[in-house]
Design an enzyme around this catalytic site. Structure first.
Site, PDB file in Angstrom:
ATOM      1  N   HIS A  42      -3.226   7.590   1.301  1.00 42.00           N
ATOM      2  CA  HIS A  42      -3.601   6.235   0.893  1.00 42.00           C
ATOM      3  C   HIS A  42      -5.029   5.993   1.371  1.00 42.00           C
ATOM      4  O   HIS A  42      -5.390   6.357   2.491  1.00 42.00           O
ATOM      5  CB  HIS A  42      -2.641   5.229   1.522  1.00 42.00           C
ATOM      6  CG  HIS A  42      -3.102   3.818   1.405  1.00 42.00           C
ATOM      7  ND1 HIS A  42      -3.502   3.280   0.202  1.00 42.00           N
ATOM      8  CD2 HIS A  42      -3.248   2.833   2.333  1.00 42.00           C
ATOM      9  CE1 HIS A  42      -3.868   2.022   0.401  1.00 42.00           C
ATOM     10  NE2 HIS A  42      -3.725   1.729   1.677  1.00 42.00           N
ATOM     11  N   ASN A  82      -9.898  -0.252  -0.740  1.00 40.30           N
ATOM     12  CA  ASN A  82      -8.437  -0.120  -0.667  1.00 40.30           C
ATOM     13  C   ASN A  82      -7.813  -0.781  -1.899  1.00 40.30           C
ATOM     14  O   ASN A  82      -7.817  -2.001  -2.022  1.00 40.30           O
ATOM     15  CB  ASN A  82      -7.961  -0.795   0.627  1.00 40.30           C
ATOM     16  CG  ASN A  82      -6.462  -0.688   0.830  1.00 40.30           C
ATOM     17  OD1 ASN A  82      -5.723  -0.306  -0.077  1.00 40.30           O
ATOM     18  ND2 ASN A  82      -6.008  -1.050   2.015  1.00 40.30           N
ATOM     19  N   CYS A 142       0.815  -1.229   0.000  1.00 37.10           N
ATOM     20  CA  CYS A 142       0.000   0.000   0.000  1.00 37.10           C
ATOM     21  C   CYS A 142       0.846   1.275   0.000  1.00 37.10           C
ATOM     22  O   CYS A 142       0.342   2.347  -0.326  1.00 37.10           O
ATOM     23  CB  CYS A 142      -0.955   0.009   1.188  1.00 37.10           C
ATOM     24  SG  CYS A 142      -2.147  -1.333   1.110  1.00 37.10           S
TER      25      CYS A 142
HETATM   26  O1  UT7 Z   1      -3.779  -0.542   3.401  1.00 34.79           O
HETATM   27  C1  UT7 Z   1      -2.950  -1.123   4.341  1.00 34.79           C
HETATM   28  C2  UT7 Z   1      -3.290  -0.609   5.642  1.00 34.79           C
HETATM   29  N1  UT7 Z   1      -4.519  -1.203   6.105  1.00 34.79           N
HETATM   30  C3  UT7 Z   1      -5.261  -0.528   6.916  1.00 34.79           C
HETATM   31  O2  UT7 Z   1      -4.938   0.614   7.181  1.00 34.79           O
HETATM   32  C4  UT7 Z   1      -6.426  -1.204   7.568  1.00 34.79           C
HETATM   33  C5  UT7 Z   1      -6.388  -0.918   9.026  1.00 34.79           C
HETATM   34  N2  UT7 Z   1      -7.468  -1.536   9.793  1.00 34.79           N
HETATM   35  C6  UT7 Z   1      -8.759  -1.190   9.622  1.00 34.79           C
HETATM   36  O3  UT7 Z   1      -9.101  -0.431   8.737  1.00 34.79           O
HETATM   37  C7  UT7 Z   1      -9.766  -1.725  10.623  1.00 34.79           C
HETATM   38  O4  UT7 Z   1      -9.090  -2.305  11.685  1.00 34.79           O
HETATM   39  C8  UT7 Z   1     -10.750  -2.754  10.012  1.00 34.79           C
HETATM   40  C9  UT7 Z   1     -11.709  -2.045   9.072  1.00 34.79           C
HETATM   41  C10 UT7 Z   1      -9.994  -3.836   9.288  1.00 34.79           C
HETATM   42  C11 UT7 Z   1     -11.577  -3.392  11.116  1.00 34.79           C
HETATM   43  O5  UT7 Z   1     -12.276  -2.390  11.873  1.00 34.79           O
HETATM   44  P1  UT7 Z   1     -12.229  -2.410  13.475  1.00 34.79           P
HETATM   45  O6  UT7 Z   1     -13.081  -1.328  13.932  1.00 34.79           O
HETATM   46  O7  UT7 Z   1     -10.751  -2.352  13.855  1.00 34.79           O
HETATM   47  O8  UT7 Z   1     -12.887  -3.783  13.808  1.00 34.79           O
HETATM   48  P2  UT7 Z   1     -12.270  -5.027  14.601  1.00 34.79           P
HETATM   49  O9  UT7 Z   1     -11.242  -5.726  13.792  1.00 34.79           O
HETATM   50  O10 UT7 Z   1     -11.908  -4.573  15.967  1.00 34.79           O
HETATM   51  O11 UT7 Z   1     -13.527  -5.962  14.678  1.00 34.79           O
HETATM   52  C12 UT7 Z   1     -14.712  -5.592  15.418  1.00 34.79           C
HETATM   53  C13 UT7 Z   1     -15.745  -6.672  15.270  1.00 34.79           C
HETATM   54  C14 UT7 Z   1     -15.198  -8.071  15.511  1.00 34.79           C
HETATM   55  O12 UT7 Z   1     -16.197  -8.817  16.168  1.00 34.79           O
HETATM   56  P3  UT7 Z   1     -16.073  -9.088  17.748  1.00 34.79           P
HETATM   57  O13 UT7 Z   1     -14.767  -9.800  17.936  1.00 34.79           O
HETATM   58  O14 UT7 Z   1     -16.078  -7.718  18.368  1.00 34.79           O
HETATM   59  O15 UT7 Z   1     -17.302  -9.898  18.020  1.00 34.79           O
HETATM   60  C15 UT7 Z   1     -15.028  -8.635  14.119  1.00 34.79           C
HETATM   61  O16 UT7 Z   1     -15.119 -10.035  14.069  1.00 34.79           O
HETATM   62  O17 UT7 Z   1     -16.243  -6.675  13.924  1.00 34.79           O
HETATM   63  C16 UT7 Z   1     -16.168  -7.983  13.385  1.00 34.79           C
HETATM   64  N3  UT7 Z   1     -15.969  -7.893  11.969  1.00 34.79           N
HETATM   65  C17 UT7 Z   1     -16.992  -7.750  11.084  1.00 34.79           C
HETATM   66  N4  UT7 Z   1     -18.314  -7.685  11.271  1.00 34.79           N
HETATM   67  C18 UT7 Z   1     -19.075  -7.526  10.174  1.00 34.79           C
HETATM   68  C19 UT7 Z   1     -14.802  -7.891  11.267  1.00 34.79           C
HETATM   69  N5  UT7 Z   1     -15.042  -7.757   9.952  1.00 34.79           N
HETATM   70  C20 UT7 Z   1     -16.383  -7.663   9.816  1.00 34.79           C
HETATM   71  C21 UT7 Z   1     -17.242  -7.517   8.714  1.00 34.79           C
HETATM   72  N6  UT7 Z   1     -18.561  -7.448   8.932  1.00 34.79           N
HETATM   73  N7  UT7 Z   1     -16.787  -7.402   7.449  1.00 34.79           N
END
Ligand code: UT7
Length: 327
Positions: A254, A284, A119
């Site tokens: 990005h 992304n 990225c």
């Molecule tokens: O380009 C390279 C750089 N990449 C990035 O910059 C990405 C950086 N990370 C992010 O953008 C975010 O961390 C994500 C969008 C990937 C995830 O968002 P988050 O607010 O950090 O969510 P999380 O990983 O803490 O997950 C929260 C909850 C979890 O459930 P529990 O454990 O709280 O029950 C996940 O299992 O959301 C769940 N979850 C989803 N639910 C519905 C994860 N993915 C999904 C989904 N739909 N697609």
């Protein structure tokens, strides 16, 4: 390091982008994995992404974006003496997608190669090309970010499959004597820390599994690093080149997550009106995202000649950085 005077400056003389026709909405994804439009929009800002059609290669997307950038710049592909492609999803293991693109463009006299920083790839490619131009080793360069990330997605993994899309963006750089312009790349600062390899990677490879693998990401960890590392990098770049955040016309970051972008804007005390966001429309697209956003903003008449832009990006490696460009 402050600004070092060099014989030439790398001026962006045209940019272009390309997104494949195959639009995949959040609603469509929620039919096959346990997710929802609401979750995806709230956590990422993403509304849709485009996936390359079957048989459509990274070099095909790169070619379309490059054609448009060359046309805008009024440059014939044969004039290019340098082509740098940033991609994590090459057509084949070797040779480079850059040389494939070079052949498609009908150029046989330049040097083409790839850089791999996922990225952060476009910023690194721009950094490399800028160094060629600044020192007079190249006069007319094409810098491209192009990805078919969809080919690396596990479409059953809701944590990653909703986040990425395919696309390409390209810029044409011309070396202009430094005493004739204040436009061009001002400076880029890149950094990496391989200790964070395991928080964002594709779990396959030629010398390991013999397969291409699928994207694995510890999203929360990457998010945490993104916010702190990008802020520190931007602060360093602005300080090195003695630029006050108030003097910036645009932040073109990005495009991974709207929340990260908003966090960066807040840290820089920039209103979101000065921030280009396109992640909503294409998710992304890794190395393609910055040139895609730039080209989109130029097309819409937002970014104009002479505007001061701050770019920043982070990706697998981890590799991250920021750069200043007077458009
Ligand atoms: O380009 C390279 C750089 N990449 C990035 O910059 C990405 C950086 N990370 C992010 O953008 C975010 O961390 C994500 C969008 C990937 C995830 O968002 P988050 O607010 O950090 O969510 P999380 O990983 O803490 O997950 C929260 C909850 C979890 O459930 P529990 O454990 O709280 O029950 C996940 O299992 O959301 C769940 N979850 C989803 N639910 C519905 C994860 N993915 C999904 C989904 N739909 N697609």
């Amino acid at each position: 390091m402050s600004h070092i005077s060099t014989p030439f400056r790398s001026v962006i003389s045209g940019c272009g982008h390309y997104l494949p026709d195959n639009v995949i909405t959040n609603e469509e994804l929620s039919k096959t994995v346990d997710t929802s439009h609401q979750w995806i929009v709230e956590r990422t800002g993403i509304h849709q992404r485009q996936f390359a059609l079957e048989g459509q290669l990274t070099s095909d997307l790169a070619f379309e974006a490059s054609k448009r950038a060359l046309e805008k710049a009024g440059v014939d592909a044969k004039e290019l003496d340098l082509i740098v492609v940033a991609t994590a999803t090459p057509d084949v293991t070797f040779p480079s997608t850059g040389t494939r693109l070079q052949a498609k463009l009908g150029n046989i006299t330049g040097l083409a190669f790839d850089v791999a920083a996922v990225c952060a790839g476009y910023l690194l490619a721009l950094n490399v090309a800028d160094n060629f131009l600044k020192l007079g080793q190249s006069k007319t360069a094409l810098v491209v970010g192009a990805e078919t990330l969809s080919r690396l997605l596990d479409m059953q993994d809701r944590r990653t499959c909703v986040l990425f899309g395919d696309g390409a963006g390209a810029v044409v750089l011309k070396a202009v004597p430094s005493d004739q312009t204040d436009r061009g790349v001002i400076g880029i600062h890149m950094q990496s820390d391989g200790n964070f390899h395991d928080i964002l990677y594709a779990d396959g490879g030629v010398s390991s599994t013999g397969t291409r693998g699928k994207v694995y990401m510890e999203g929360r960890e990457v998010f945490r690093h993104a916010v702190t590392k990008l802020a520190a990098s931007a602060e360093k770049t602005l300080c090195d080149y003695k630029i006050d955040p108030e003097d910036l016309d645009w932040l073109i970051p990005h495009q991974a997550n709207l929340r990260i972008i908003e966090g960066m804007a807040k840290k820089l005390n920039m209103s979101m009106e000065k921030v280009i966001t396109t992640v909503q429309h294409h998710a992304n697209t890794s190395a393609a995202s910055i040139p895609l956003a730039l080209s989109h903003a130029v097309e819409k008449g937002q970014v104009k000649e002479g505007d001061l832009i701050l770019h920043e990006a982070i990706g697998g490696g981890l590799v991250w950085g920021s750069g200043l460009v007077r458009f």
